[in-house]
Design a protein around this motif. Structure first.
Motif, PDB file in Angstrom:
ATOM      1  N   ARG A  56      -7.744   8.613  -4.743  1.00 30.38           N
ATOM      2  CA  ARG A  56      -6.631   8.477  -3.808  1.00 30.38           C
ATOM      3  C   ARG A  56      -6.502   9.668  -2.877  1.00 30.38           C
ATOM      4  NH1 ARG A  56      -2.867   4.652  -4.949  1.00 30.38           N
ATOM      5  NH2 ARG A  56      -1.212   5.898  -4.000  1.00 30.38           N
ATOM      6  N   ASN A 105       1.453  12.476   1.443  1.00 30.88           N
ATOM      7  CA  ASN A 105       2.191  11.259   1.755  1.00 30.88           C
ATOM      8  C   ASN A 105       2.311  10.397   0.505  1.00 30.88           C
ATOM      9  OD1 ASN A 105      -0.365   9.911   1.504  1.00 30.88           O
ATOM     10  ND2 ASN A 105      -0.809  10.482   3.632  1.00 30.88           N
ATOM     11  N   ARG A 139       0.537   8.140  -0.641  1.00 30.89           N
ATOM     12  CA  ARG A 139      -0.703   7.834  -1.360  1.00 30.89           C
ATOM     13  C   ARG A 139      -1.099   8.933  -2.338  1.00 30.89           C
ATOM     14  NH1 ARG A 139      -4.223   4.059  -0.597  1.00 30.89           N
ATOM     15  NH2 ARG A 139      -5.886   5.477  -1.280  1.00 30.89           N
ATOM     16  N   ASN A 140      -0.739  10.171  -2.043  1.00 33.86           N
ATOM     17  CA  ASN A 140      -1.182  11.265  -2.910  1.00 33.86           C
ATOM     18  C   ASN A 140      -0.035  12.102  -3.483  1.00 33.86           C
ATOM     19  OD1 ASN A 140      -0.414  12.690  -0.617  1.00 33.86           O
ATOM     20  ND2 ASN A 140      -2.511  12.977   0.102  1.00 33.86           N
ATOM     21  N   SER A 173       1.291  16.779  -6.361  1.00 34.37           N
ATOM     22  CA  SER A 173       0.178  16.198  -5.619  1.00 34.37           C
ATOM     23  C   SER A 173      -1.063  17.041  -5.884  1.00 34.37           C
ATOM     24  CB  SER A 173       0.478  16.171  -4.112  1.00 34.37           C
ATOM     25  OG  SER A 173      -0.608  15.616  -3.397  1.00 34.37           O
TER      26      SER A 173
END
Length: 345
Positions: free
Chosen positions: A23, A33, A35-36, A197
């Motif tokens: 990812r 963002n 996604r991560n 993250s």
């Protein structure tokens, strides 16, 4: 019995690492963002979740509206904390600026630029590279491990606009080093939720051999340390300006500093010098060690020693073409040679 938990956790951990990596593609500039960025209860938040469950069961069991009201109030606090904590880390931009080189066993330093375009300050952000030596320290006590982790992490109390930070990565062996993943985390504002993250950088670092002292052979020895051009020692010449001395009657007027005379500062004579011409050749074949890595380590020692003495030198590396690094001197040339040693097969 002790092997069973490890047999279960290792595949799960490996699968999670692959999923996180899939990812977040490798890049030297990353924007966090949805996604991560990941979010879950912190350790304190787990107790808060337990309190929610107990409050809900008690309110339902006893039909107490006051307890149920407290439950819904705590749920609203949790939802607000969930949103604020996630938004606090999302949108952060991280860019790698510089990666230093280092000898094996010493840390390399990574310089990162942080950028936030949010009007609100980002607080309590922790940056930490996943250290390569954690497996070695698995048996250390918890206090020692916590102290070591704190040395490797950087806490940014307040970020608004741009900020530059530096993080260390411990090294162990010579050669190319793939940067470990960078972990960014925060529990702001209430500590209930933990958002984090992982950043995977594409850039790599180079680690050169740890210098290994050896007895200089005849071709690397000098007659006397006084013969080396250390401390700016020069011989009489015409090329490089060395110093000004008071004018002595009978000296050539061509060497007089007429600028000083024009300013009324007196007569001075300019002296010029040429550096003493010592040259050395550092040859891989001539290193006294038998093992390849030890030979490279001795070359590194020779490079650093000659650079400190200010002696011009060449370096011959092991290769099919018998590559010779062109002659040079000083710290800059030493870094070039050390990088070649780091990249040697």
């Amino acid at each position: 019995m002790s092997l069973l938990p490890k047999a279960l956790t290792v595949p799960i951990t490996s699968a999670l690492r692959r999923w996180f990596a899939s990812r977040a593609p490798k890049s030297d500039s990353v924007t966090l963002n949805f996604r991560n960025v990941y979010i879950f209860f912190s350790c304190e938040g787990m107790l808060f979740a337990l309190l929610l469950i107990i409050t809900f069961i008690a309110g339902i069991n006893y039909g107490n509206n006051l307890v149920l009201g407290l439950f819904f109030y705590l749920v609203s606090v949790w939802l607000i904390s969930f949103h604020v904590t996630f938004a606090h880390i999302s949108g952060l931009q991280v860019r790698i600026l510089e990666v230093t080189t280092a000898e094996a066993g010493a840390p390399i330093w990574v310089t990162l630029q942080l950028r936030s375009e949010s009007r609100q300050s980002r607080r309590q952000l922790v940056f930490d590279f996943e250290q390569l030596d954690k497996k070695i320290n698995k048996r250390a006590d918890k206090k020692t491990k916590d102290s070591k982790d704190n040395q490797h992490s950087v806490l940014v109390n307040q970020l608004q606009g741009e900020q530059v930070i530096r993080l260390p990565i411990q090294t162990h062996t010579r050669g190319q080093l793939e940067l470990p993943r960078l972990k960014i985390k925060t529990v702001y504002p209430l500590g209930i939720m933990r958002a984090w993250s992982y950043v995977y950088f594409a850039r790599t670092a180079w680690v050169y051999p740890k210098p290994e002292a050896f007895d200089w052979q005849t071709q690397y020895a000098v007659v006397s340390m006084d013969d080396l051009p250390t401390g700016g020692q020069y011989r009489q010449g015409q090329d490089d300006f060395e110093r000004l001395d008071n004018y002595i009657e009978g000296e050539s007027l061509a060497r007089v500093s007429w600028g000083h005379v024009a300013r009324g500062q007196g007569m001075f004579t300019k002296h010029f010098g040429d550096p003493v011409g010592h040259e050395q050749m550092l040859d891989y074949v001539d290193m006294p060690a038998a093992h390849h890595e030890h030979k490279l380590a001795q070359l590194a020692y020779g490079v650093m020693t000659l650079a400190q003495l200010g002696v011009p030198f060449k370096m011959r590396l092991p290769s099919e073409e018998q590559t010779v690094v062109p002659m040079g001197e000083g710290d800059g040339f030493a870094q070039v040679c050390l990088l070649r040693l780091a990249k040697a097969p």
